[in-house]
Design an enzyme around this catalytic site. Structure first.
Site, mmCIF file in Angstrom:
data_model
loop_
_atom_site.group_PDB
_atom_site.id
_atom_site.type_symbol
_atom_site.label_atom_id
_atom_site.label_comp_id
_atom_site.label_asym_id
_atom_site.label_seq_id
_atom_site.Cartn_x
_atom_site.Cartn_y
_atom_site.Cartn_z
ATOM 1 N N GLY A 30 0.797 -1.231 0.000
ATOM 2 C CA GLY A 30 0.000 0.000 0.000
ATOM 3 C C GLY A 30 0.824 1.272 0.000
ATOM 4 N N GLU A 75 13.322 3.095 -7.427
ATOM 5 C CA GLU A 75 14.072 4.174 -6.770
ATOM 6 C C GLU A 75 13.576 5.554 -7.191
ATOM 7 O OE1 GLU A 75 18.193 3.242 -6.187
ATOM 8 O OE2 GLU A 75 17.726 1.110 -6.189
HETATM 9 C C1 LIG Z 1 12.193 -4.836 -9.774
HETATM 10 C C2 LIG Z 1 11.917 -3.903 -8.631
HETATM 11 C C3 LIG Z 1 12.839 -3.794 -7.605
HETATM 12 C C4 LIG Z 1 12.573 -2.983 -6.491
HETATM 13 N N1 LIG Z 1 13.457 -2.968 -5.444
HETATM 14 C C5 LIG Z 1 13.095 -2.378 -4.266
HETATM 15 C C6 LIG Z 1 13.887 -2.541 -3.078
HETATM 16 O O1 LIG Z 1 14.957 -3.162 -3.095
HETATM 17 N N2 LIG Z 1 13.434 -1.983 -1.912
HETATM 18 C C7 LIG Z 1 12.264 -1.297 -1.848
HETATM 19 O O2 LIG Z 1 11.912 -0.839 -0.748
HETATM 20 N N3 LIG Z 1 11.485 -1.101 -2.970
HETATM 21 C C8 LIG Z 1 11.876 -1.643 -4.157
HETATM 22 N N4 LIG Z 1 11.084 -1.495 -5.294
HETATM 23 C C9 LIG Z 1 9.851 -0.718 -5.200
HETATM 24 C C10 LIG Z 1 9.863 0.537 -6.061
HETATM 25 O O3 LIG Z 1 10.689 1.506 -5.487
HETATM 26 C C11 LIG Z 1 8.394 0.985 -6.213
HETATM 27 O O4 LIG Z 1 7.772 0.049 -7.071
HETATM 28 C C12 LIG Z 1 8.279 2.374 -6.778
HETATM 29 O O5 LIG Z 1 8.717 3.320 -5.822
HETATM 30 C C13 LIG Z 1 6.838 2.715 -7.173
HETATM 31 O O6 LIG Z 1 5.939 2.380 -6.170
HETATM 32 P P1 LIG Z 1 4.618 1.528 -6.523
HETATM 33 O O7 LIG Z 1 5.059 0.346 -7.296
HETATM 34 O O8 LIG Z 1 3.876 1.286 -5.267
HETATM 35 O O9 LIG Z 1 3.772 2.450 -7.470
HETATM 36 P P2 LIG Z 1 2.739 3.570 -7.000
HETATM 37 O O10 LIG Z 1 3.350 4.451 -5.975
HETATM 38 O O11 LIG Z 1 1.444 2.922 -6.642
HETATM 39 O O12 LIG Z 1 2.535 4.403 -8.334
HETATM 40 C C14 LIG Z 1 1.770 3.942 -9.432
HETATM 41 C C15 LIG Z 1 1.875 4.957 -10.550
HETATM 42 O O13 LIG Z 1 1.287 6.205 -10.117
HETATM 43 C C16 LIG Z 1 2.261 7.229 -10.224
HETATM 44 N N5 LIG Z 1 2.038 8.180 -9.130
HETATM 45 C C17 LIG Z 1 1.996 7.893 -7.798
HETATM 46 N N6 LIG Z 1 1.793 9.012 -7.104
HETATM 47 C C18 LIG Z 1 1.737 10.027 -8.001
HETATM 48 C C19 LIG Z 1 1.585 11.447 -7.893
HETATM 49 N N7 LIG Z 1 1.448 12.041 -6.727
HETATM 50 N N8 LIG Z 1 1.579 12.170 -9.033
HETATM 51 C C20 LIG Z 1 1.710 11.572 -10.240
HETATM 52 N N9 LIG Z 1 1.871 10.240 -10.404
HETATM 53 C C21 LIG Z 1 1.881 9.484 -9.293
HETATM 54 C C22 LIG Z 1 3.612 6.540 -10.140
HETATM 55 O O14 LIG Z 1 4.630 7.334 -10.669
HETATM 56 C C23 LIG Z 1 3.317 5.304 -10.929
HETATM 57 O O15 LIG Z 1 3.379 5.592 -12.293
HETATM 58 C C24 LIG Z 1 11.374 -2.233 -6.443
HETATM 59 C C25 LIG Z 1 10.462 -2.305 -7.512
HETATM 60 C C26 LIG Z 1 10.699 -3.125 -8.585
HETATM 61 C C27 LIG Z 1 9.681 -3.208 -9.680
#
Ligand SMILES: Cc1cc2nc3c(=O)[nH]c(=O)nc-3n(C[C@H](O)[C@H](O)[C@H](O)COP(=O)(O)OP(=O)(O)OC[C@H]3O[C@@H](n4cnc5c(N)ncnc54)[C@H](O)[C@@H]3O)c2cc1C
Length: 390
Positions: free
Chosen positions: A132, A364
């Site tokens: 979440g 990131e």
């Molecule tokens: C292969 C992989 C490795 C990863 N490794 C790590 C790790 O080692 N440690 C860790 O903690 N995390 C890790 N992550 C998590 C990664 O950092 C998150 O997936 C990323 O920060 C985006 O979060 P979310 O997936 O929840 O997308 P969300 O935050 O749900 O966003 C969904 C979409 O909405 C957009 N969005 C969200 N808010 C806004 C806004 N205010 N204005 C405009 N657009 C918005 C986003 O840009 C995105 O396009 C990893 C992810 C992947 C896929």
């Protein structure tokens, strides 16, 4: 204005290039074979062997302070080396590294976590993202409740790189829900796998997928707090900050190598009785790619330079990450187009890059989060228009 590298920067960069060319590039054909056999990547032992070879070459701990046996290189030099690493599609990285925030370990934790991680004897993962809370990292919910001399962790982390292989996780947990993560209500914990968190591999379009981590009444002793109680969110942001110039630096290496392949192909592949490079459609793809590559290179080096000057690098790093990640996606896409059907096959690394670099726009800090930071800095007057030259 001097755009030249110093003699030292050039020497280190060239030695890294030499190592990658001699030791890493020769593995590429085997890596492509593995890709076709659906068992991509390097095994842990193979990576370690390469890293120990590199250590003999003098490459160990690019960012690690000298007191821990590292090179403690300036950010600009690290950026140049990440670009060299990116030139080969073998998933290699130099050894002797630890997550930047592990250097906040106290003396006892250093012996137990930091030093074995630097030596490659233990493997860490960093966990802030939750089902979440991704971009909105301050909204994390995984809780740590005090119970005597312990903390009890409950909740889930997701998309954690290395989470299925790690011996311990650096977990950012909510210790004071009233304050909220951003205002001192989150703390970083060092949590061994033996403390009984579970992990599950997540399939992705790339190689070496991340994992979800489940914490079900996981007891962690008080002495396993990393840094200070309440410092968790700040540490989390510091961890993420490092990737803002290393990821696009790697992207520059990939784009350079891919563009080199496209140029060679455009000069040799003939259609209608002449090389495809004689067509303006192909020439423009090459010209746009080179221009964007150079723009990315300069943005990234400026972000790294900002780090070295001790200035606040966030604005410059966000521009470098946003532009570098977009650039490599556009360049690899054009390189695939120039290669036609061959670009789509697993005979060449292009389709692999195509899948790999898509992630660079997501993890990131997504593109949208970088844009949010850049525009917020300008709208609120934190940054002047004109950057360093203003
Ligand atoms: C292969 C992989 C490795 C990863 N490794 C790590 C790790 O080692 N440690 C860790 O903690 N995390 C890790 N992550 C998590 C990664 O950092 C998150 O997936 C990323 O920060 C985006 O979060 P979310 O997936 O929840 O997308 P969300 O935050 O749900 O966003 C969904 C979409 O909405 C957009 N969005 C969200 N808010 C806004 C806004 N205010 N204005 C405009 N657009 C918005 C986003 O840009 C995105 O396009 C990893 C992810 C992947 C896929």
């Amino acid at each position: 204005m001097d755009f030249a590298l110093s003699d030292e920067q050039r020497a280190i960069r060239d030695t890294a290039r030499d190592f990658i060319t001699r030791e890493v590039v020769p593995l590429e054909q085997e890596l492509l074979r593995r890709e076709r056999a659906h068992r991509p990547g390097l095994e842990r032992g193979e990576l370690r062997e390469l890293q120990l070879k590199a250590r003999k070459f003098g490459f160990w701990g690019l960012a690690t302070p000298e007191e821990y046996g590292g090179m403690d290189l300036p950010a600009v030099t690290q950026s140049l080396i990440w670009t060299e690493i990116g030139r080969s599609f073998v998933p290699f990285r130099f050894g002797g590294e630890a997550d930047n925030i592990l250097f906040y370990c106290n003396e006892e934790q250093k012996r137990e976590y930091l030093l074995p991680t630097i030596e490659g004897e233990r493997f860490s993962c960093f966990a802030i993202t939750e089902p979440g809370a991704g971009s909105d990292a301050a909204n994390i919910k995984l809780s740590a409740r005090r119970d005597g001399g312990d903390w009890v962790l409950n909740g889930e982390k997701t998309f954690i790189t290395g989470g299925n292989e790690a011996d311990f996780a650096i977990v950012i947990a909510v210790t004071d829900p009233e304050r909220g993560a951003r205002r001192g209500g989150a703390t970083a914990f060092l949590v061994d796998r033996e403390m009984s968190w579970r992990s599950e591999f997540i399939q992705t379009m790339g190689e070496g997928g991340p994992a979800s981590l489940v914490f079900d009444d996981v007891r962690v002793p008080d002495r396993n707090i990393l840094g200070e109680p309440g410092q968790g969110f700040t540490l989390g942001m510091e961890w993420i900050g490092k990737g803002r110039y290393t990821i696009p630096s790697h992207a520059v290496g990939i784009a350079e190598r891919a563009l080199g392949m496209a140029i060679a192909y455009a000069n040799t592949r003939e259609t209608f009785g002449r090389p495809i490079g004689e067509n303006q459609a192909i020439q423009w793809m090459i010209a746009d790619s080179e221009t964007e590559l150079e723009a990315a290179r300069l943005l990234i080096l400026r972000a790294a330079w900002t780090v070295d000057q001790g200035l606040d690098p966030r604005h410059a790093s966000s521009m470098a990450k946003l532009y570098g990640a977009g650039m490599v996606n556009r360049v690899v896409d054009r390189v695939m187009q120039i290669h036609g059907g061959m670009g789509y096959t697993r005979e060449l690394p292009i389709e692999r890059w195509y899948r790999q670099v898509r992630l660079y726009r997501i993890f990131e800090g997504t593109d949208e989060m970088q844009r949010l930071i850049i525009s917020r800095d300008l709208l609120r007057g934190y940054t002047k228009l004109g950057g360093q030259l203003a």
